[in-house]
Design a protein around this motif. Structure first.
Motif, PDB file in Angstrom:
ATOM      1  N   THR A   1       0.845  -1.190   0.000  1.00  6.23           N
ATOM      2  CA  THR A   1       0.000   0.000   0.000  1.00  6.23           C
ATOM      3  C   THR A   1       0.882   1.241   0.000  1.00  6.23           C
ATOM      4  OG1 THR A   1      -1.729  -1.147   1.253  1.00  6.23           O
ATOM      5  CG2 THR A   1      -1.824   1.261   1.165  1.00  6.23           C
ATOM      6  N   ILE A   2       0.653   2.110  -0.969  1.00  2.00           N
ATOM      7  CA  ILE A   2       1.358   3.386  -1.004  1.00  2.00           C
ATOM      8  C   ILE A   2       0.460   4.449  -0.389  1.00  2.00           C
ATOM      9  CG2 ILE A   2       0.552   3.941  -3.360  1.00  2.00           C
ATOM     10  CD1 ILE A   2       3.251   5.355  -3.803  1.00  2.00           C
ATOM     11  N   SER A   3       1.059   5.321   0.392  1.00  2.00           N
ATOM     12  CA  SER A   3       0.307   6.427   0.984  1.00  2.00           C
ATOM     13  C   SER A   3       1.252   7.605   1.143  1.00  2.00           C
ATOM     14  CB  SER A   3      -0.300   6.022   2.327  1.00  2.00           C
ATOM     15  OG  SER A   3       0.719   5.693   3.249  1.00  2.00           O
ATOM     16  N   ARG A   4       0.677   8.753   1.395  1.00  2.00           N
ATOM     17  CA  ARG A   4       1.500   9.934   1.591  1.00  2.00           C
ATOM     18  C   ARG A   4       0.872  10.830   2.637  1.00  2.00           C
ATOM     19  NH1 ARG A   4       2.061  12.672  -4.061  1.00  2.00           N
ATOM     20  NH2 ARG A   4       2.923  14.402  -2.852  1.00  2.00           N
ATOM     21  N   ASP A   5       1.740  11.520   3.360  1.00  2.00           N
ATOM     22  CA  ASP A   5       1.317  12.506   4.350  1.00  2.00           C
ATOM     23  C   ASP A   5       1.899  13.829   3.881  1.00  2.00           C
ATOM     24  OD1 ASP A   5       0.935  14.174   6.503  1.00  2.00           O
ATOM     25  OD2 ASP A   5       1.296  12.608   7.985  1.00  2.00           O
ATOM     26  N   ASN A   6       1.074  14.634   3.242  1.00  2.00           N
ATOM     27  CA  ASN A   6       1.582  15.887   2.679  1.00  2.00           C
ATOM     28  C   ASN A   6       1.971  16.894   3.750  1.00  2.00           C
ATOM     29  OD1 ASN A   6       1.368  14.842   0.140  1.00  2.00           O
ATOM     30  ND2 ASN A   6      -0.378  16.102  -0.488  1.00  2.00           N
ATOM     31  N   ALA A   7       1.431  16.734   4.954  1.00  7.06           N
ATOM     32  CA  ALA A   7       1.822  17.632   6.058  1.00  7.06           C
ATOM     33  C   ALA A   7       3.236  17.316   6.537  1.00  7.06           C
ATOM     34  CB  ALA A   7       0.843  17.501   7.212  1.00  7.06           C
ATOM     35  N   LYS A   8       3.662  16.066   6.329  1.00  3.28           N
ATOM     36  CA  LYS A   8       4.996  15.653   6.760  1.00  3.28           C
ATOM     37  C   LYS A   8       5.969  15.502   5.587  1.00  3.28           C
ATOM     38  CE  LYS A   8       3.396  13.158  10.864  1.00  3.28           C
ATOM     39  NZ  LYS A   8       3.381  11.850  11.589  1.00  3.28           N
ATOM     40  N   ASN A   9       5.501  15.825   4.386  1.00  4.74           N
ATOM     41  CA  ASN A   9       6.357  15.664   3.200  1.00  4.74           C
ATOM     42  C   ASN A   9       6.956  14.261   3.124  1.00  4.74           C
ATOM     43  OD1 ASN A   9       5.893  18.373   2.623  1.00  4.74           O
ATOM     44  ND2 ASN A   9       7.987  18.700   1.923  1.00  4.74           N
ATOM     45  N   THR A  10       6.127  13.265   3.340  1.00  3.78           N
ATOM     46  CA  THR A  10       6.605  11.892   3.380  1.00  3.78           C
ATOM     47  C   THR A  10       5.658  10.979   2.614  1.00  3.78           C
ATOM     48  OG1 THR A  10       7.613  12.263   5.547  1.00  3.78           O
ATOM     49  CG2 THR A  10       7.296   9.987   4.878  1.00  3.78           C
ATOM     50  N   VAL A  11       6.228  10.044   1.902  1.00  2.00           N
ATOM     51  CA  VAL A  11       5.448   9.006   1.228  1.00  2.00           C
ATOM     52  C   VAL A  11       5.884   7.658   1.810  1.00  2.00           C
ATOM     53  CG1 VAL A  11       7.073   8.818  -0.697  1.00  2.00           C
ATOM     54  CG2 VAL A  11       4.704   8.089  -0.995  1.00  2.00           C
ATOM     55  N   TYR A  12       4.936   6.757   1.924  1.00  2.00           N
ATOM     56  CA  TYR A  12       5.184   5.465   2.552  1.00  2.00           C
ATOM     57  C   TYR A  12       4.868   4.322   1.588  1.00  2.00           C
ATOM     58  CZ  TYR A  12       4.728   8.458   6.665  1.00  2.00           C
ATOM     59  OH  TYR A  12       4.869   9.473   7.577  1.00  2.00           O
ATOM     60  N   LEU A  13       5.501   3.199   1.859  1.00  2.00           N
ATOM     61  CA  LEU A  13       5.142   1.961   1.171  1.00  2.00           C
ATOM     62  C   LEU A  13       5.044   0.869   2.233  1.00  2.00           C
ATOM     63  CD1 LEU A  13       4.577   0.687  -1.632  1.00  2.00           C
ATOM     64  CD2 LEU A  13       6.956  -0.113  -1.606  1.00  2.00           C
ATOM     65  N   GLN A  14       3.807   0.507   2.566  1.00  2.00           N
ATOM     66  CA  GLN A  14       3.577  -0.585   3.511  1.00  2.00           C
ATOM     67  C   GLN A  14       3.617  -1.893   2.725  1.00  2.00           C
ATOM     68  OE1 GLN A  14       3.083  -0.601   6.963  1.00  2.00           O
ATOM     69  NE2 GLN A  14       3.209  -2.823   6.712  1.00  2.00           N
ATOM     70  N   MET A  15       4.492  -2.785   3.128  1.00  2.00           N
ATOM     71  CA  MET A  15       4.669  -4.053   2.412  1.00  2.00           C
ATOM     72  C   MET A  15       4.344  -5.206   3.347  1.00  2.00           C
ATOM     73  SD  MET A  15       8.172  -3.200   0.308  1.00  2.00           S
ATOM     74  CE  MET A  15       9.189  -3.250   1.781  1.00  2.00           C
ATOM     75  N   ASN A  16       3.309  -5.937   3.022  1.00  2.00           N
ATOM     76  CA  ASN A  16       2.881  -7.082   3.815  1.00  2.00           C
ATOM     77  C   ASN A  16       3.053  -8.370   3.020  1.00  2.00           C
ATOM     78  OD1 ASN A  16       2.050  -5.310   5.874  1.00  2.00           O
ATOM     79  ND2 ASN A  16       0.013  -5.113   4.948  1.00  2.00           N
ATOM     80  N   ASN A  17       3.064  -9.472   3.741  1.00  2.00           N
ATOM     81  CA  ASN A  17       3.197 -10.790   3.104  1.00  2.00           C
ATOM     82  C   ASN A  17       4.350 -10.797   2.099  1.00  2.00           C
ATOM     83  OD1 ASN A  17       2.643 -13.455   2.462  1.00  2.00           O
ATOM     84  ND2 ASN A  17       1.026 -12.935   0.990  1.00  2.00           N
ATOM     85  N   LEU A  18       5.494 -10.377   2.571  1.00  2.00           N
ATOM     86  CA  LEU A  18       6.649 -10.271   1.684  1.00  2.00           C
ATOM     87  C   LEU A  18       7.112 -11.633   1.206  1.00  2.00           C
ATOM     88  CD1 LEU A  18       8.469  -7.422   3.566  1.00  2.00           C
ATOM     89  CD2 LEU A  18       7.948  -7.387   1.124  1.00  2.00           C
ATOM     90  N   LYS A  19       7.616 -11.643  -0.012  1.00  2.00           N
ATOM     91  CA  LYS A  19       8.093 -12.859  -0.645  1.00  2.00           C
ATOM     92  C   LYS A  19       9.575 -12.693  -1.018  1.00  2.00           C
ATOM     93  CE  LYS A  19       3.540 -13.523  -2.748  1.00  2.00           C
ATOM     94  NZ  LYS A  19       2.787 -13.706  -4.007  1.00  2.00           N
TER      95      LYS A  19
END
Length: 127
Positions: A69-87
């Motif tokens: 899941t990609i998400s971003r917090d524009n108030a923190k100038n940060t983008v995230y990539l949540q990675m689950n069930n990694l292979k």
């Protein structure tokens, strides 16, 4: 000008999770489409996910749909990539990218259309 710094990589076992962060400096972050790519040794850079400037529109490559899941917090100038069930095949250097000054409805999915890149963070998944 934007500067991107990734963090959050590491080593996990298959089935585990990691959350990558990309801290962005620069005033144009809020009008930038953001993306994540990855590059494994001996392979070409591969598109993973991207988000529009507001974060309301997202896009994923098929191999990570339902797991990342990609998400971003524009108030923190940060983008995230949540990675689950990694292979194990997710093992790569993950890079954050930005395309500045773009319409919010646009989600950029090709590497050549991004104009700013981070240095990358290593993700290693063992079986």
């Amino acid at each position: 000008q934007l500067q991107l710094v990734e963090s959050g990589g590491g080593s996990v076992q298959a089935g585990g999770s990691l959350r990558l962060s990309c801290a962005v400096s620069g005033r144009t972050f809020r009008t930038a489409s953001m993306g994540w790519f990855r590059q494994a040794p001996g392979k070409e850079r591969e598109y993973v996910a991207s988000a529009s400037a507001s974060g309301l529109r997202t896009h994923y490559t098929d191999s990570v749909k339902g797991r990342f899941t990609i998400s971003r917090d524009n108030a923190k100038n940060t983008v995230y990539l949540q990675m689950n069930n990694l292979k194990p095949e997710d093992t790569a250097v993950y890079l954050c990218a930005a395309r500045a000054g773009i319409d919010d409805w646009v989600v950029v999915t090709t590497a050549r259309d991004y104009n700013y890149w981070g240095q990358g963070t290593q993700v290693t998944v063992s079986s």
